[in-house]
Motif scaffolding. Structure first.
Motif, PDB file in Angstrom:
ATOM      1  N   TRP A 273       0.851  -1.191   0.000  1.00 24.70           N
ATOM      2  CA  TRP A 273       0.000   0.000   0.000  1.00 24.70           C
ATOM      3  C   TRP A 273       0.886   1.240   0.000  1.00 24.70           C
ATOM      4  CZ3 TRP A 273      -5.237   0.061  -0.512  1.00 24.70           C
ATOM      5  CH2 TRP A 273      -5.865   1.312  -0.388  1.00 24.70           C
TER       6      TRP A 273
ATOM      7  N   THR B 241      -3.568   5.858  -1.211  1.00 27.43           N
ATOM      8  CA  THR B 241      -4.361   6.646  -0.269  1.00 27.43           C
ATOM      9  C   THR B 241      -4.897   7.900  -0.929  1.00 27.43           C
ATOM     10  OG1 THR B 241      -3.096   5.832   1.634  1.00 27.43           O
ATOM     11  CG2 THR B 241      -4.297   7.902   1.924  1.00 27.43           C
TER      12      THR B 241
ATOM     13  N   THR C 253      -5.756   4.835   6.121  1.00 30.82           N
ATOM     14  CA  THR C 253      -4.775   3.762   6.208  1.00 30.82           C
ATOM     15  C   THR C 253      -5.410   2.536   5.597  1.00 30.82           C
ATOM     16  OG1 THR C 253      -5.564   3.186   8.417  1.00 30.82           O
ATOM     17  CG2 THR C 253      -3.675   4.668   8.268  1.00 30.82           C
TER      18      THR C 253
END
Length: 288
Positions: free
Chosen positions: A55, A60, A283
């Protein structure tokens, strides 16, 4: 001034994978405004995040862009579950302000009714033989890795982008047959639900055509094709390809506001969570 659509549909962004064009998807959303944004499955790739996915900040930022559309433009966002983000089964249906998380939905616009689904539910391989689906996912991931290598050398030689996986799909008769059957089965499902059209994703093949009187619309993907579906206020649908967009002028300074004419959704009763302000920082969810 941004171009304003009634509805935009994107699918198969596969956030958390190396192949995800998250930066391009976020930039695409900055160029337009819309009343309804439908994220039609495989937005987050839970399968890869369980194994070797990573990630990153750009992943994000995609959600930050979505939240800004909700807060600043009052966009209604519908996140539909796909096979790679099947972890959503644990919480759906869920509604948080203008964000709804669903399995599928009925969308009504300009006198027409569309059944919207990611499409994996009609894929017997994915649904019934999960281990084969994972094996296919591994093969596709390898093709994407090889594709990056091929295009690195093509760029050095001044050549344009080449999609290896699309080439393979087009040459393998079983793959062509599968895609044809997939499209026909989804058109049949729309007709069985008394809908005028079907909107889907899943197979990473953008399409806008008529099948036996049913509008078949596939938004493509944001791994290779980088495409989305957009509906204007007269009910006309078009495919928009990122590589064909003109970024020479900045369209993000102002937005042409259109009176709210949100569609009627025929969906199950949703759980509602009240909140004052969405949090900009995200997150990645825990998939373990």
């Amino acid at each position: 001034m941004k171009t304003h659509f009634k509805t935009i549909v994107i699918s198969d962004v596969h956030l958390g994978t190396k192949g995800s064009k998250a930066k391009e998807a976020s930039r695409f959303l900055k160029q337009y405004s819309c009343e309804n944004l439908i994220l039609n499955g495989d937005i987050i790739d839970g399968w890869q995040l369980k194994k070797s996915g990573t990630w990153k900040r750009k992943h994000t930022r995609f959600f930050n862009r979505m939240l800004k559309m909700i807060e600043q433009e009052n966009t209604k966002v519908f996140y539909l579950r796909g096979n790679h983000d099947d972890f959503l089964d644990q919480i759906l249906p869920l509604q948080i302000g203008n964000l709804s998380i669903l399995a599928d939905m009925i969308y009504e616009s300009n006198g027409k009714k569309y059944f919207i689904t990611h499409g994996d539910i009609f894929d017997s391989i994915t649904t019934n033989l999960r281990w084969i689906a994972y094996l296919g996912d591994m093969g596709y991931t390898f093709l994407l890795w090889l594709n990056r290598l091929v295009n690195y050398h093509r760029r050095k030689r001044g050549l344009g982008y080449f999609s290896l996986s699309q080439y393979v799909k087009g040459k393998v008769k079983s793959a062509v047959s599968y895609i044809d059957q997939y499209e026909e089965e989804l058109a049949k499902m729309a007709k069985a639900k008394n809908c005028d059209g079907i909107i889907c994703g899943h197979i990473h093949k953008a399409e806008n055509r008529i099948i036996d009187g049913i509008e078949y619309l596939n938004s493509g993907d944001w791994v290779e094709t980088m495409s989305a579906l957009a509906e204007d206020h007269e009910g006309n649908w078009q495919l928009i390809y990122y590589n064909e967009m003109d970024f020479s002028q900045d369209k993000t300074d102002s937005v042409q506001l259109i009176p709210d004419t949100a569609p009627t959704e025929n969906v199950r009763e949703l759980k509602t969570v009240a909140f004052n302000k969405l949090n900009d920082g995200l997150t990645p969810p825990n998939f373990m």
